[in-house]
Design a protein around this motif. Structure first.
Motif, PDB file in Angstrom:
ATOM      1  N   ASP A 129      15.422 -37.051 -31.251  1.00 26.80           N
ATOM      2  CA  ASP A 129      15.813 -36.178 -32.368  1.00 26.80           C
ATOM      3  C   ASP A 129      17.330 -35.948 -32.337  1.00 26.80           C
ATOM      4  O   ASP A 129      17.806 -34.891 -31.963  1.00 26.80           O
ATOM      5  N   LYS A 130      18.083 -36.957 -32.745  1.00 26.42           N
ATOM      6  CA  LYS A 130      19.540 -36.816 -32.734  1.00 26.42           C
ATOM      7  C   LYS A 130      20.041 -35.794 -33.762  1.00 26.42           C
ATOM      8  O   LYS A 130      20.973 -35.039 -33.478  1.00 26.42           O
ATOM      9  N   PRO A 131      19.436 -35.710 -34.968  1.00 30.15           N
ATOM     10  CA  PRO A 131      19.864 -34.637 -35.873  1.00 30.15           C
ATOM     11  C   PRO A 131      19.653 -33.251 -35.262  1.00 30.15           C
ATOM     12  O   PRO A 131      20.467 -32.342 -35.472  1.00 30.15           O
ATOM     13  N   GLY A 132      18.577 -33.088 -34.484  1.00 30.90           N
ATOM     14  CA  GLY A 132      18.335 -31.810 -33.823  1.00 30.90           C
ATOM     15  C   GLY A 132      19.448 -31.472 -32.845  1.00 30.90           C
ATOM     16  O   GLY A 132      19.853 -30.308 -32.717  1.00 30.90           O
ATOM     17  N   PHE A 133      19.955 -32.488 -32.142  1.00 37.03           N
ATOM     18  CA  PHE A 133      21.073 -32.277 -31.236  1.00 37.03           C
ATOM     19  C   PHE A 133      22.291 -31.765 -32.002  1.00 37.03           C
ATOM     20  O   PHE A 133      22.945 -30.801 -31.593  1.00 37.03           O
ATOM     21  N   PHE A 134      22.606 -32.405 -33.118  1.00 37.14           N
ATOM     22  CA  PHE A 134      23.799 -32.004 -33.871  1.00 37.14           C
ATOM     23  C   PHE A 134      23.631 -30.621 -34.502  1.00 37.14           C
ATOM     24  O   PHE A 134      24.617 -29.878 -34.627  1.00 37.14           O
ATOM     25  N   ARG A 135      22.399 -30.259 -34.874  1.00 35.76           N
ATOM     26  CA  ARG A 135      22.188 -28.895 -35.381  1.00 35.76           C
ATOM     27  C   ARG A 135      22.461 -27.872 -34.287  1.00 35.76           C
ATOM     28  O   ARG A 135      23.084 -26.832 -34.536  1.00 35.76           O
ATOM     29  N   ARG A 136      21.991 -28.139 -33.066  1.00 38.43           N
ATOM     30  CA  ARG A 136      22.242 -27.221 -31.957  1.00 38.43           C
ATOM     31  C   ARG A 136      23.732 -27.171 -31.636  1.00 38.43           C
ATOM     32  O   ARG A 136      24.293 -26.098 -31.378  1.00 38.43           O
ATOM     33  N   LEU A 137      24.393 -28.316 -31.681  1.00 37.82           N
ATOM     34  CA  LEU A 137      25.825 -28.344 -31.421  1.00 37.82           C
ATOM     35  C   LEU A 137      26.577 -27.534 -32.480  1.00 37.82           C
ATOM     36  O   LEU A 137      27.526 -26.802 -32.155  1.00 37.82           O
ATOM     37  N   GLY A 138      26.146 -27.639 -33.720  1.00 38.88           N
ATOM     38  CA  GLY A 138      26.764 -26.853 -34.785  1.00 38.88           C
ATOM     39  C   GLY A 138      26.637 -25.361 -34.533  1.00 38.88           C
ATOM     40  O   GLY A 138      27.569 -24.587 -34.797  1.00 38.88           O
ATOM     41  N   GLU A 139      25.506 -24.931 -34.001  1.00 35.54           N
ATOM     42  CA  GLU A 139      25.308 -23.512 -33.667  1.00 35.54           C
ATOM     43  C   GLU A 139      26.285 -23.063 -32.590  1.00 35.54           C
ATOM     44  O   GLU A 139      26.876 -21.973 -32.671  1.00 35.54           O
ATOM     45  N   ILE A 140      26.450 -23.908 -31.564  1.00 36.91           N
ATOM     46  CA  ILE A 140      27.329 -23.548 -30.446  1.00 36.91           C
ATOM     47  C   ILE A 140      28.778 -23.463 -30.921  1.00 36.91           C
ATOM     48  O   ILE A 140      29.497 -22.508 -30.594  1.00 36.91           O
ATOM     49  N   VAL A 141      29.213 -24.447 -31.690  1.00 35.62           N
ATOM     50  CA  VAL A 141      30.595 -24.447 -32.174  1.00 35.62           C
ATOM     51  C   VAL A 141      30.832 -23.250 -33.084  1.00 35.62           C
ATOM     52  O   VAL A 141      31.882 -22.591 -33.007  1.00 35.62           O
ATOM     53  N   ARG A 142      29.875 -22.930 -33.930  1.00 34.44           N
ATOM     54  CA  ARG A 142      30.007 -21.762 -34.813  1.00 34.44           C
ATOM     55  C   ARG A 142      30.144 -20.480 -33.982  1.00 34.44           C
ATOM     56  O   ARG A 142      30.929 -19.591 -34.319  1.00 34.44           O
TER      57      ARG A 142
END
Length: 317
Positions: A129-142
């Motif tokens: 689930d690579k999109p799931g990884f990027f969603r989590r990364l977006g949360e952390i950066v935010r």
């Protein structure tokens, strides 16, 4: 002590400590010699060891003996910024010992706890689930970008009252570094002139926010689908969130799994001035990439930075 060091060519940027130096810094930090010290690969700036201190495992990170202007004091900036990363402290290594005196070895060094999980690049390849990884990364950066500061610039200084002053300082240093490296700096000099001319556009950013500076796949740790570690914030600064490396990377390949980053981070502003600033930040990153490629001896990849910069300049003019 069992000691392993990576063999590098003479003149390589990364240089190891001797076994005796590793023993000395361990005695200073923990009062005892290590059982083992094994140098780790993967990074391209600091020299890093996994150290076994007999019941305590730690990561010893040693700054380089020299660096370009835009890379100076990275370890000190990282240390100065650490308290402000409190919202994601559960993901970050704990600092065990810091020594910036340079009397045992002529370089800054720190000891940190060992993060769990796999290196980001290795774990990412196995993700279903690579999109799931990027969603989590977006949360952390935010979350990181939600931390407010008082002045713009690098955490350990210099700090500036206006965002334009901080940006111009970085661009001017980049020009000087490229010149010192024996490379053509004309395009980055034009970037500097355009940034100075449009200082008012930069100064629409009036509230400094915390930027990690290098938060992407290589600087996380993964346990299965979960991001369990975030590290290497030595490029941290106070500035415009749109200038962060994470935003640069998220926008590099539209139409791919990376687009999921924006689901949780939020879409960037699309005004004319925001688009101009975004192009300027890309130019700043390309200048830094050029310096890094030169430092790493990747001469064959340097021409691409000129081609890409030419494209960005058409947006800035």
């Amino acid at each position: 002590m069992h000691f392993e060091s990576i063999t590098r060519p003479d003149g390589a940027f990364q240089q190891p400590l001797t076994a005796e130096q590793v023993v000395a810094v361990c005695r200073r930090g923990f009062g005892r010699a290590p059982v083992s010290a094994v140098e780790l690969g993967g990074g391209s700036f600091n020299t890093t060891y996994r150290v076994d201190l007999g019941g305590l495992a730690a990561i010893l990170r040693v700054a380089p003996a020299w660096s370009y202007r835009i890379e100076r004091g990275f370890m000190r900036h990282e240390h100065a910024a650490l308290p402000f990363f409190a919202p994601i402290a559960d993901l970050m290594p704990r600092m065990l010992f810091v020594d910036f005196t340079r009397d045992l070895v002529p370089r800054d060094y720190t000891f940190q706890t060992v993060l769990g999980g796999l290196p980001g690049a290795e774990g990412f390849r196995a993700l279903a689930d690579k999109p799931g990884f990027f969603r989590r990364l977006g949360e952390i950066v935010r979350t990181v970008h939600g931390v407010r500061g008082e002045r713009f610039g690098r955490p350990a200084g210099p700090l500036f009252a206006a965002w334009s002053e901080a940006v111009l300082s970085i661009v001017d240093d980049t020009v000087a570094d490229i010149h010192d490296a024996g490379l053509d700096s004309a395009d980055v000099r034009e970037v500097a002139a355009l940034a100075a001319k449009n200082a008012a556009v930069l100064d629409e950013i009036s509230e400094p926010r915390l930027l990690h500076g290098d938060l992407w796949v290589p600087n996380v740790r993964l346990d299965g689908e979960r991001i369990v570690g975030v590290f290497d914030h030595d490029r941290a600064m106070w500035g415009d969130p749109a200038a962060d490396w994470s935003i640069f990377e998220a926008g590099r390949r539209p139409g791919t799994d990376r687009d999921a980053f924006w689901d949780t981070y939020g879409r960037p502003a699309d005004s004319r001035h925001a688009a101009w600033r975004s192009a300027l930040y890309r130019a700043v990153h390309l200048g830094a990439v050029r310096i890094e490629r030169h430092r790493l001896g990747l001469a064959e990849k340097i021409p691409a930075s000129y081609e890409q910069m030419a494209g960005v300049l058409t947006e800035l003019r």
